[in-house]
Design an enzyme around this catalytic site. Structure first.
Site, PDB file in Angstrom:
ATOM      1  N   TYR A 184       1.371  -1.212   0.026  1.00 36.19           N
ATOM      2  CA  TYR A 184      -0.036  -0.253   0.466  1.00 36.19           C
ATOM      3  C   TYR A 184       0.743   1.281  -0.269  1.00 36.19           C
ATOM      4  O   TYR A 184       0.587   2.287  -0.891  1.00 36.19           O
ATOM      5  CB  TYR A 184      -1.487   0.344   1.475  1.00 36.19           C
ATOM      6  CG  TYR A 184      -2.115   1.009   0.708  1.00 36.19           C
ATOM      7  CD1 TYR A 184      -3.377   0.762   1.056  1.00 36.19           C
ATOM      8  CD2 TYR A 184      -1.846   2.509   1.522  1.00 36.19           C
ATOM      9  CE1 TYR A 184      -4.453   1.741  -0.002  1.00 36.19           C
ATOM     10  CE2 TYR A 184      -2.844   2.907   1.489  1.00 36.19           C
ATOM     11  CZ  TYR A 184      -4.048   3.071   0.705  1.00 36.19           C
ATOM     12  OH  TYR A 184      -4.844   4.162   0.588  1.00 36.19           O
ATOM     13  N   PHE A 244      -7.860  21.195 -24.665  1.00 38.45           N
ATOM     14  CA  PHE A 244      -8.310  20.136 -24.388  1.00 38.45           C
ATOM     15  C   PHE A 244      -9.441  19.592 -24.160  1.00 38.45           C
ATOM     16  O   PHE A 244      -9.481  20.265 -22.958  1.00 38.45           O
ATOM     17  CB  PHE A 244      -6.469  18.801 -23.871  1.00 38.45           C
ATOM     18  CG  PHE A 244      -7.159  17.217 -24.394  1.00 38.45           C
ATOM     19  CD1 PHE A 244      -7.692  17.189 -25.590  1.00 38.45           C
ATOM     20  CD2 PHE A 244      -7.186  17.015 -23.044  1.00 38.45           C
ATOM     21  CE1 PHE A 244      -7.541  15.731 -25.956  1.00 38.45           C
ATOM     22  CE2 PHE A 244      -7.547  15.242 -23.477  1.00 38.45           C
ATOM     23  CZ  PHE A 244      -7.680  15.048 -24.517  1.00 38.45           C
ATOM     24  N   THR A 245      -9.935  18.624 -24.518  1.00 35.86           N
ATOM     25  CA  THR A 245     -11.081  18.225 -23.385  1.00 35.86           C
ATOM     26  C   THR A 245     -11.222  18.411 -21.842  1.00 35.86           C
ATOM     27  O   THR A 245     -11.966  19.147 -21.453  1.00 35.86           O
ATOM     28  CB  THR A 245     -11.700  16.946 -23.907  1.00 35.86           C
ATOM     29  OG1 THR A 245     -10.963  15.944 -24.015  1.00 35.86           O
ATOM     30  CG2 THR A 245     -12.370  17.090 -25.454  1.00 35.86           C
ATOM     31  N   ASP A 304       1.011  19.911 -20.300  1.00 30.85           N
ATOM     32  CA  ASP A 304       0.613  19.277 -20.676  1.00 30.85           C
ATOM     33  C   ASP A 304       1.510  18.259 -21.739  1.00 30.85           C
ATOM     34  O   ASP A 304       2.169  18.422 -22.898  1.00 30.85           O
ATOM     35  CB  ASP A 304      -0.545  19.413 -21.273  1.00 30.85           C
ATOM     36  CG  ASP A 304      -1.275  17.695 -21.745  1.00 30.85           C
ATOM     37  OD1 ASP A 304      -0.792  16.864 -21.680  1.00 30.85           O
ATOM     38  OD2 ASP A 304      -2.543  17.731 -21.920  1.00 30.85           O
ATOM     39  N   LYS A 326      -0.583   7.354 -23.294  1.00 29.78           N
ATOM     40  CA  LYS A 326       0.075   7.824 -24.776  1.00 29.78           C
ATOM     41  C   LYS A 326       1.651   7.807 -25.236  1.00 29.78           C
ATOM     42  O   LYS A 326       1.786   6.511 -24.720  1.00 29.78           O
ATOM     43  CB  LYS A 326      -0.295   9.713 -25.329  1.00 29.78           C
ATOM     44  CG  LYS A 326      -1.527   9.729 -25.546  1.00 29.78           C
ATOM     45  CD  LYS A 326      -2.622   9.486 -24.340  1.00 29.78           C
ATOM     46  CE  LYS A 326      -3.825  10.067 -24.316  1.00 29.78           C
ATOM     47  NZ  LYS A 326      -4.701  11.107 -24.034  1.00 29.78           N
ATOM     48  N   ARG A 356     -13.375  15.314 -33.586  1.00 29.19           N
ATOM     49  CA  ARG A 356     -13.144  15.845 -33.145  1.00 29.19           C
ATOM     50  C   ARG A 356     -13.514  17.083 -34.147  1.00 29.19           C
ATOM     51  O   ARG A 356     -12.496  17.930 -34.847  1.00 29.19           O
ATOM     52  CB  ARG A 356     -11.179  16.037 -33.047  1.00 29.19           C
ATOM     53  CG  ARG A 356     -10.576  15.238 -32.002  1.00 29.19           C
ATOM     54  CD  ARG A 356     -11.039  15.916 -30.255  1.00 29.19           C
ATOM     55  NE  ARG A 356     -10.751  14.458 -29.458  1.00 29.19           N
ATOM     56  CZ  ARG A 356     -11.214  14.569 -28.589  1.00 29.19           C
ATOM     57  NH1 ARG A 356     -12.088  14.827 -28.694  1.00 29.19           N
ATOM     58  NH2 ARG A 356     -10.224  13.191 -27.258  1.00 29.19           N
ATOM     59  N   PHE A 375     -18.869  14.332 -26.716  1.00 27.64           N
ATOM     60  CA  PHE A 375     -18.239  13.281 -27.161  1.00 27.64           C
ATOM     61  C   PHE A 375     -18.688  11.610 -27.095  1.00 27.64           C
ATOM     62  O   PHE A 375     -19.078  10.544 -27.578  1.00 27.64           O
ATOM     63  CB  PHE A 375     -17.437  13.524 -27.937  1.00 27.64           C
ATOM     64  CG  PHE A 375     -15.702  13.508 -27.040  1.00 27.64           C
ATOM     65  CD1 PHE A 375     -15.935  14.809 -26.196  1.00 27.64           C
ATOM     66  CD2 PHE A 375     -15.321  12.754 -26.815  1.00 27.64           C
ATOM     67  CE1 PHE A 375     -14.930  14.862 -25.498  1.00 27.64           C
ATOM     68  CE2 PHE A 375     -14.148  12.987 -26.430  1.00 27.64           C
ATOM     69  CZ  PHE A 375     -14.323  13.706 -25.800  1.00 27.64           C
TER      70      PHE A 375
HETATM   71  C1  LIG Z   1      -5.701  11.872 -23.832  1.00 25.39           C
HETATM   72  C2  LIG Z   1      -5.351  13.417 -22.729  1.00 25.39           C
HETATM   73  C3  LIG Z   1      -4.904  14.384 -21.665  1.00 25.39           C
HETATM   74  C4  LIG Z   1      -5.701  13.238 -20.780  1.00 25.39           C
HETATM   75  O1  LIG Z   1      -5.242  12.130 -20.148  1.00 25.39           O
HETATM   76  P1  LIG Z   1      -5.919  10.553 -19.536  1.00 25.39           P
HETATM   77  O2  LIG Z   1      -5.111  10.054 -19.604  1.00 25.39           O
HETATM   78  O3  LIG Z   1      -7.148  10.528 -20.546  1.00 25.39           O
HETATM   79  O4  LIG Z   1      -6.648  10.977 -18.351  1.00 25.39           O
HETATM   80  C5  LIG Z   1      -5.010  15.103 -21.591  1.00 25.39           C
HETATM   81  N1  LIG Z   1      -3.955  16.154 -22.567  1.00 25.39           N
HETATM   82  C6  LIG Z   1      -4.174  15.939 -23.516  1.00 25.39           C
HETATM   83  C7  LIG Z   1      -3.189  16.449 -24.727  1.00 25.39           C
HETATM   84  C8  LIG Z   1      -4.545  14.131 -23.696  1.00 25.39           C
HETATM   85  O5  LIG Z   1      -4.301  13.627 -24.925  1.00 25.39           O
END
Ligand SMILES: *Cc1c(COP(=O)(O)O)cnc(C)c1O
Length: 465
Positions: free
Chosen positions: A79, A131-132, A222, A265, A389, A456
């Site tokens: 933990y 970004f969303t 980011d 990613k 998108r 979306f």
């Molecule tokens: C995917 C993404 C996020 C959010 O990350 P999650 O792991 O999906 O929560 C933030 N910024 C960018 C540019 C992304 O592509």
């Protein structure tokens, strides 16, 4: 090739061989017509097993290496104080240079922490295109997002080599209008997702650093696709041709105060993320908050094994050979489509190809959801799953309730890392070309169900008569 953008030579090939495969299911056009209708013409609502080639996202869809799978077996599922946390911390320090690390279950977990800590009600957070999830967390914390990306980013035909760049004049205007004290940080994305995977240059980041430092404004990266951005800098920015991806990544991070990361990613894992910072106060507050939302500060919603795979992925993703093949594969698909006259966002981006639905289906108005429609049509053609998108992803203004009408109305063909072959790219290109040939007959959609947040993902549509 476009002027100013050099094609890498010699040609790319995958710097790995395959030792395990996953079989794909084939479906018929009649089956797919039924499936997409039942899914409300939303590719997010199709079952994965009904998909042939899945280009919905590059998020969490990477193929892990044998070393990463071996790392899973080395999970220390304690933990507190798991050894995998310390391995991850070491990797973040070594490759990114940040002092403090808070793991989170994925990128948005880190965005939530950063937004809650840094943003006060009424603050403005500039960024190079929204970004969303990032914008939503900024809004939920009481802030307002403000787009400061260069104008070229909103034009899918502009050949600018760094369409992710920040327009410094826009930042200065914001500072003048609101005062620097209302701008806690600027969120800088690497290879800007919503602009079509377009990079920022180090020159631009350096100039931004100079400007923001003068006003005491922090920069948070980011860094979700930072290694892909580094590859573009290596290819396109003067003086970086001989530098390694790893050293460029490190330099990018060195110009910032911290970062949020979706490790799903670039970092080649199926789940995971983190908040990293050089600011001890931010770290301390994040250590407090993470317990509320994610878990203890040494696991942040992840299993020990997940952190181990992430630590290894962080190292593998900055190998030059990996990045050359990664971007090379996307480029290969993009060139095929360009040669066939398909309208796509140029220059070709880092993590995928973005079809310009406004030019692809010029007979549809934006209220008829051209990108949503096109994604459905490609699925019906071949079982290739893509995503919208455009106006659906852009959502509504949280204050006025009005739809945003983004300049870009795109369908994203996102290429998972290390998953598909060049032959898959050929099949994808053929499907898009077939759909283009029958484009005049395609009818638009109407929205029949709209969720309140990030619509979306779950919105439903019907075909217009
Ligand atoms: C995917 C993404 C996020 C959010 O990350 P999650 O792991 O999906 O929560 C933030 N910024 C960018 C540019 C992304 O592509």
């Amino acid at each position: 090739m476009k002027p100013g953008i050099k094609k890498p030579r010699p040609s790319w090939a995958e710097p790995y061989k395959i030792k395990m495969v996953e079989l794909l299911k084939m479906t018929s056009p009649a089956q797919r017509k039924k499936i997409i209708e039942e899914a409300g013409f939303n590719t997010f609502l199709i079952k994965s097993e009904d998909v042939y080639i899945d280009l919905l996202t590059d998020s969490g869809t990477s193929a892990m290496s044998d070393r990463q799978w071996a790392g899973l077996m080395m999970g220390d599922e304690a933990y507190a104080g798991s050894r995998n946390f310390y391995n991850l911390e070491k990797a973040v320090k070594k490759y990114y240079g940040y002092k403090y690390l808070i793991p989170t279950h994925q990128g948005r977990g880190a965005e939530n922490l950063l937004s809650q800590i840094m943003i006060k009600k009424g603050d403005v957070i500039p960024g190079n295109m929204y970004f969303t999830t990032t914008r939503l967390h900024q809004e939920l914390a009481g802030g307002t997002f403000s787009d400061v990306i260069i104008d070229e980013a909103h034009d899918s035909t502009s050949q600018h080599p760094f369409k992710g760049n920040i327009d410094l004049a826009k930042v200065e205007a914001l500072i003048k209008k609101h005062g620097a004290e209302k701008i806690p940080y600027i969120c800088v994305a690497t290879t800007v997702n919503m602009a079509g995977g377009q990079p920022i240059s180090l020159e631009n980041l350096r100039a931004l650093r100079k400007l923001t430092q003068k006003h005491g404004i922090k920069i948070y990266l980011d860094m979700t696709r930072v290694a892909e951005n580094a590859w573009f800098i290596k290819e396109r920015e003067k003086g970086y041709n001989r530098k390694s991806v790893a050293s460029i990544v490190y330099e990018i991070c060195s110009l910032t105060d911290g970062a949020t990361m979706s490790a799903k990613k670039d970092a080649l894992v199926n789940i995971g993320g983190f908040l990293a910072t050089n600011d001890h106060d931010v770290f301390e507050e994040a250590s407090n908050l993470v317990v509320v939302y994610e878990g203890l500060h040494t696991y942040g919603g992840l299993a020990g094994r997940d952190m181990e795979a992430m630590a290894i992925g962080i190292e593998e993703c900055v190998h030059d050979e990996h990045m050359k093949a990664r971007i090379g594969q996307v480029e290969y698909l993009g060139q095929k489509l360009l040669e066939a006259g398909i309208p796509i966002t140029e220059p070709i981006g880092g993590h995928g190809i973005f079809l310009d639905a406004k030019r692809f289906l010029p007979h549809l108005t934006q209220d008829e959801f051209p990108a949503q429609t096109l994604a459905a049509e490609i699925y019906i053609d071949s079982g290739v799953r893509t995503m919208e998108r455009g106006i659906v992803s852009a959502g509504r203004n949280s204050k006025t309730g009005k739809n945003y009408y983004p300049a870009l109305e795109l369908v994203r063909l996102t290429i998972p890392r290390r998953v598909y072959t060049q032959a898959h790219m050929d099949v994808i290109a053929e499907s898009v070309i077939r759909t283009y040939e029958r484009r005049a007959k395609v009818k638009g959609l109407k929205m029949v169900y709209e969720p309140k947040y990030l619509r979306f993902f779950q919105a439903r549509f019907e075909r217009l008569k």
